[in-house]
Write a protein that holds these residues in place. Sequence first.
Motif, PDB file in Angstrom:
ATOM      1  N   LEU A 180       0.821  -1.218   0.000  1.00 39.92           N
ATOM      2  CA  LEU A 180       0.000   0.000   0.000  1.00 39.92           C
ATOM      3  C   LEU A 180       0.849   1.259   0.000  1.00 39.92           C
ATOM      4  O   LEU A 180       0.364   2.341  -0.348  1.00 39.92           O
ATOM      5  CB  LEU A 180      -0.944   0.013   1.222  1.00 39.92           C
ATOM      6  N   GLU A 211     -10.909  -4.824   2.160  1.00 39.14           N
ATOM      7  CA  GLU A 211     -10.931  -3.363   2.013  1.00 39.14           C
ATOM      8  C   GLU A 211      -9.515  -2.793   1.943  1.00 39.14           C
ATOM      9  O   GLU A 211      -9.262  -1.806   1.253  1.00 39.14           O
ATOM     10  CB  GLU A 211     -11.692  -2.717   3.181  1.00 39.14           C
ATOM     11  N   LEU A 212      -8.583  -3.388   2.676  1.00 37.80           N
ATOM     12  CA  LEU A 212      -7.219  -2.865   2.666  1.00 37.80           C
ATOM     13  C   LEU A 212      -6.614  -2.952   1.269  1.00 37.80           C
ATOM     14  O   LEU A 212      -6.068  -1.983   0.755  1.00 37.80           O
ATOM     15  CB  LEU A 212      -6.350  -3.625   3.678  1.00 37.80           C
ATOM     16  N   PHE A 213      -6.726  -4.118   0.625  1.00 39.46           N
ATOM     17  CA  PHE A 213      -6.125  -4.247  -0.700  1.00 39.46           C
ATOM     18  C   PHE A 213      -6.835  -3.384  -1.733  1.00 39.46           C
ATOM     19  O   PHE A 213      -6.244  -2.993  -2.739  1.00 39.46           O
ATOM     20  CB  PHE A 213      -6.093  -5.713  -1.156  1.00 39.46           C
ATOM     21  N   SER A 214      -8.109  -3.058  -1.491  1.00 34.66           N
ATOM     22  CA  SER A 214      -8.829  -2.192  -2.429  1.00 34.66           C
ATOM     23  C   SER A 214      -8.135  -0.846  -2.609  1.00 34.66           C
ATOM     24  O   SER A 214      -8.240  -0.230  -3.669  1.00 34.66           O
ATOM     25  CB  SER A 214     -10.262  -1.944  -1.945  1.00 34.66           C
ATOM     26  N   ALA A 217      -5.728  -1.459  -5.344  1.00 33.62           N
ATOM     27  CA  ALA A 217      -6.392  -1.685  -6.628  1.00 33.62           C
ATOM     28  C   ALA A 217      -7.031  -0.393  -7.145  1.00 33.62           C
ATOM     29  O   ALA A 217      -6.962  -0.101  -8.342  1.00 33.62           O
ATOM     30  CB  ALA A 217      -7.439  -2.786  -6.493  1.00 33.62           C
ATOM     31  N   GLU A 218      -7.602   0.406  -6.246  1.00 28.32           N
ATOM     32  CA  GLU A 218      -8.210   1.659  -6.704  1.00 28.32           C
ATOM     33  C   GLU A 218      -7.159   2.659  -7.146  1.00 28.32           C
ATOM     34  O   GLU A 218      -7.408   3.486  -8.017  1.00 28.32           O
ATOM     35  CB  GLU A 218      -9.118   2.258  -5.610  1.00 28.32           C
ATOM     36  N   LEU A 220      -4.347   1.696  -8.704  1.00 25.95           N
ATOM     37  CA  LEU A 220      -3.922   1.212 -10.017  1.00 25.95           C
ATOM     38  C   LEU A 220      -4.989   1.437 -11.085  1.00 25.95           C
ATOM     39  O   LEU A 220      -4.675   1.836 -12.210  1.00 25.95           O
ATOM     40  CB  LEU A 220      -3.602  -0.289  -9.947  1.00 25.95           C
ATOM     41  N   LEU A 221      -6.252   1.174 -10.734  1.00 34.92           N
ATOM     42  CA  LEU A 221      -7.308   1.163 -11.757  1.00 34.92           C
ATOM     43  C   LEU A 221      -8.037   2.486 -11.888  1.00 34.92           C
ATOM     44  O   LEU A 221      -8.427   2.875 -12.986  1.00 34.92           O
ATOM     45  CB  LEU A 221      -8.344   0.071 -11.434  1.00 34.92           C
ATOM     46  N   HIS A 222      -8.238   3.180 -10.756  1.00 34.48           N
ATOM     47  CA  HIS A 222      -9.102   4.364 -10.806  1.00 34.48           C
ATOM     48  C   HIS A 222      -8.378   5.624 -10.371  1.00 34.48           C
ATOM     49  O   HIS A 222      -9.019   6.653 -10.140  1.00 34.48           O
ATOM     50  CB  HIS A 222     -10.338   4.147  -9.917  1.00 34.48           C
TER      51      HIS A 222
ATOM     52  N   ARG B  73       3.216  -2.326 -14.583  1.00 33.49           N
ATOM     53  CA  ARG B  73       3.523  -1.013 -15.158  1.00 33.49           C
ATOM     54  C   ARG B  73       5.025  -0.721 -15.132  1.00 33.49           C
ATOM     55  O   ARG B  73       5.569  -0.137 -16.057  1.00 33.49           O
ATOM     56  CB  ARG B  73       2.755   0.068 -14.385  1.00 33.49           C
ATOM     57  N   ALA B 118     -12.889  -2.632  -6.921  1.00 33.00           N
ATOM     58  CA  ALA B 118     -11.613  -2.596  -7.624  1.00 33.00           C
ATOM     59  C   ALA B 118     -10.706  -3.709  -7.118  1.00 33.00           C
ATOM     60  O   ALA B 118     -10.531  -3.878  -5.911  1.00 33.00           O
ATOM     61  CB  ALA B 118     -10.949  -1.244  -7.414  1.00 33.00           C
ATOM     62  N   ASP B 119     -10.128  -4.462  -8.059  1.00 29.80           N
ATOM     63  CA  ASP B 119      -9.183  -5.507  -7.664  1.00 29.80           C
ATOM     64  C   ASP B 119      -8.307  -5.881  -8.858  1.00 29.80           C
ATOM     65  O   ASP B 119      -8.684  -5.621 -10.010  1.00 29.80           O
ATOM     66  CB  ASP B 119      -9.932  -6.731  -7.116  1.00 29.80           C
ATOM     67  N   VAL B 120      -7.162  -6.448  -8.577  1.00 31.98           N
ATOM     68  CA  VAL B 120      -6.216  -6.842  -9.631  1.00 31.98           C
ATOM     69  C   VAL B 120      -5.483  -8.121  -9.232  1.00 31.98           C
ATOM     70  O   VAL B 120      -5.336  -8.418  -8.045  1.00 31.98           O
ATOM     71  CB  VAL B 120      -5.147  -5.739  -9.891  1.00 31.98           C
ATOM     72  N   ARG B 163     -11.566 -11.422  -5.381  1.00 31.91           N
ATOM     73  CA  ARG B 163     -11.211 -10.479  -4.313  1.00 31.91           C
ATOM     74  C   ARG B 163      -9.861 -10.856  -3.727  1.00 31.91           C
ATOM     75  O   ARG B 163      -9.477 -12.021  -3.743  1.00 31.91           O
ATOM     76  CB  ARG B 163     -12.265 -10.494  -3.187  1.00 31.91           C
ATOM     77  N   THR B 164      -9.193  -9.852  -3.177  1.00 30.82           N
ATOM     78  CA  THR B 164      -7.847 -10.037  -2.621  1.00 30.82           C
ATOM     79  C   THR B 164      -7.823  -9.668  -1.142  1.00 30.82           C
ATOM     80  O   THR B 164      -8.427  -8.672  -0.738  1.00 30.82           O
ATOM     81  CB  THR B 164      -6.845  -9.121  -3.350  1.00 30.82           C
ATOM     82  N   ALA B 165      -7.112 -10.453  -0.339  1.00 31.28           N
ATOM     83  CA  ALA B 165      -6.833 -10.111   1.065  1.00 31.28           C
ATOM     84  C   ALA B 165      -5.321 -10.133   1.265  1.00 31.28           C
ATOM     85  O   ALA B 165      -4.635 -11.000   0.736  1.00 31.28           O
ATOM     86  CB  ALA B 165      -7.508 -11.104   2.003  1.00 31.28           C
ATOM     87  N   MET B 166      -4.812  -9.173   2.046  1.00 34.98           N
ATOM     88  CA  MET B 166      -3.357  -9.030   2.208  1.00 34.98           C
ATOM     89  C   MET B 166      -2.810  -9.925   3.325  1.00 34.98           C
ATOM     90  O   MET B 166      -1.901  -9.528   4.061  1.00 34.98           O
ATOM     91  CB  MET B 166      -3.030  -7.575   2.525  1.00 34.98           C
TER      92      MET B 166
END
Lengths: 302, 302
Positions: A180, A211-214, A217-218, A220-222, B73, B118-120, B163-166
């Motif tokens: 993060l 939620e933490l990883f979001s 991802a947000e 990178l994506l948004h 990236r 959002a997720d990757v 979905r991703t969890a850290m």
Amino acid sequence: MDERLDWIAVDWGSTRIRAVALGPEGVIATAEAANTAHPGAAGHEAALADLIGGWLAPGRATLVIACGMVGARHGWTEAKYRAVPAGTDPAEALVRAPAADPRLDLRIVPGLSQDRPADVMRGEETQIAGFIAGNPDFDGVICLPGTHSKWARVSAGEVVGFRTAMTGELFALLSTQSVLRHEMAPEGEDPEAFLDGVSRALSRPERLATELFSIRAEGLLHGLAPRAARSRLSGLLIGAELAAMRPFWLGQRVAVVGAPGVAAAYAQALGAQGVAAECAEGADMVLAGLAMIRARIRSARA
Amino acid sequence: MDERLDWIAVDWGSTRIRAVALGPEGVIATAEAANTAHPGAAGHEAALADLIGGWLAPGRATLVIACGMVGARHGWTEAKYRAVPAGTDPAEALVRAPAADPRLDLRIVPGLSQDRPADVMRGEETQIAGFIAGNPDFDGVICLPGTHSKWARVSAGEVVGFRTAMTGELFALLSTQSVLRHEMAPEGEDPEAFLDGVSRALSRPERLATELFSIRAEGLLHGLAPRAARSRLSGLLIGAELAAMRPFWLGQRVAVVGAPGVAAAYAQALGAQGVAAECAEGADMVLAGLAMIRARIRSARA
């Protein structure tokens, strides 16, 4: 060295040591350093000498009252925890610590422990004592945010029970050492993102892991803004703490005791849940607690 | 350099790079190194040359199929995410990467992205492809535990969502860098403490913030054994992940794809919730996924 010196207050945290020299009319001097003390009495005495050695007068022992990690198992000397329920005033439980320097008369404030659920504090008990000294009729919950946030129930002059959340430490690790960190601004606040994080964590606490990883991802994506990412993380973690501590604050009188910035953030988060928390400055409360103990020693001698 | 060499499979993780040289009859050689590649094509090409340069024959371009961070990236060249829902077979979306060395014909497998929430992922899509290649009728959920654990819904040959969890990263940070490190054994397992942690987190997920510090307090007050402390932490974090992912596994067919030890821990945790998960070895699934892509390229050429 100052002739007005009466005693010295020391707040010995795990990362910082803060000392205040006091005379009959109040603060004479302050000093602060990183806590780099080696374990044991000699290591701690050397660290304290570096910080306040210049304040001590030859030929007499100056009273030093210290709280925090100085009383831990690997501190100067172990000051055993007082088990809750325990009076908020720790003066009678002070532990004398041996010192090689005859100019030191060191007393350590013991921490508090709770058997089940297992919990401990060292340092916060002095902030609580200071707060209660100024608010003797307080009946409610004291929240002490920090590296390890404490929530304590106080009633009729006693700490009835308490719980700890590792919120500050989690924030530091996640914002500077996890994936993060790539999304984070080093500082700055986005109040909307903060409250959004609090609300997400409180409404669906079981989703914290995703939620933490979001945040990553947000980003990178948004294109989530770095300042919003930082505030979102802070909000999620404080929200998770509030979720865990709900039995403490729901329908209770709450006081937040801490550094102004972080105390305001907690008050804001609580406010969004309909809890109007009062705030007090943590450093002031430590000093008030140690000063109350100083006064009790003086009256015991008189 | 081996005359049987047909192609090279590369799993380019954020921390490790693993390469496998393959001929008509299977594995010829393997190589592995820490991922110390500098950002960009030149830095990544240098890292790959160090690892597999000795395998390449002069005068011809060897096919190298790589998945993971090499397509990020700041990787070799960016391989844009495929958005879900997306077919589990990524062969048609391969991205050719420029190489200074004429002996390299490098193709990168793109990751997957999800717009809301959002997720990757990068790398796990290849494990999923490998698992589905061997289980073409699979309809259910694939759990890929790791630094960043992924849970993917797969139906009719498509990844529908994930979905991703850290979890792995949180475990590493908390067990080695937080105050909890004082309570932890460096290795070893206590199955009972593990399942107790899973159960605590799943039954009261909102209490995670306080449960973590309890490990410290129980070590100080009740002598919690270092091995039990380590397993309790692992159980709490995996339990928190299962709490967040409940909509994925509840009443579903679940496969766990990962390193044997961690996959077994997840299967055990799921088993305690009444979910009989099947397990597959993560490294085998990466290779199976890349081999499936290799076969698709060959048939496209034929």
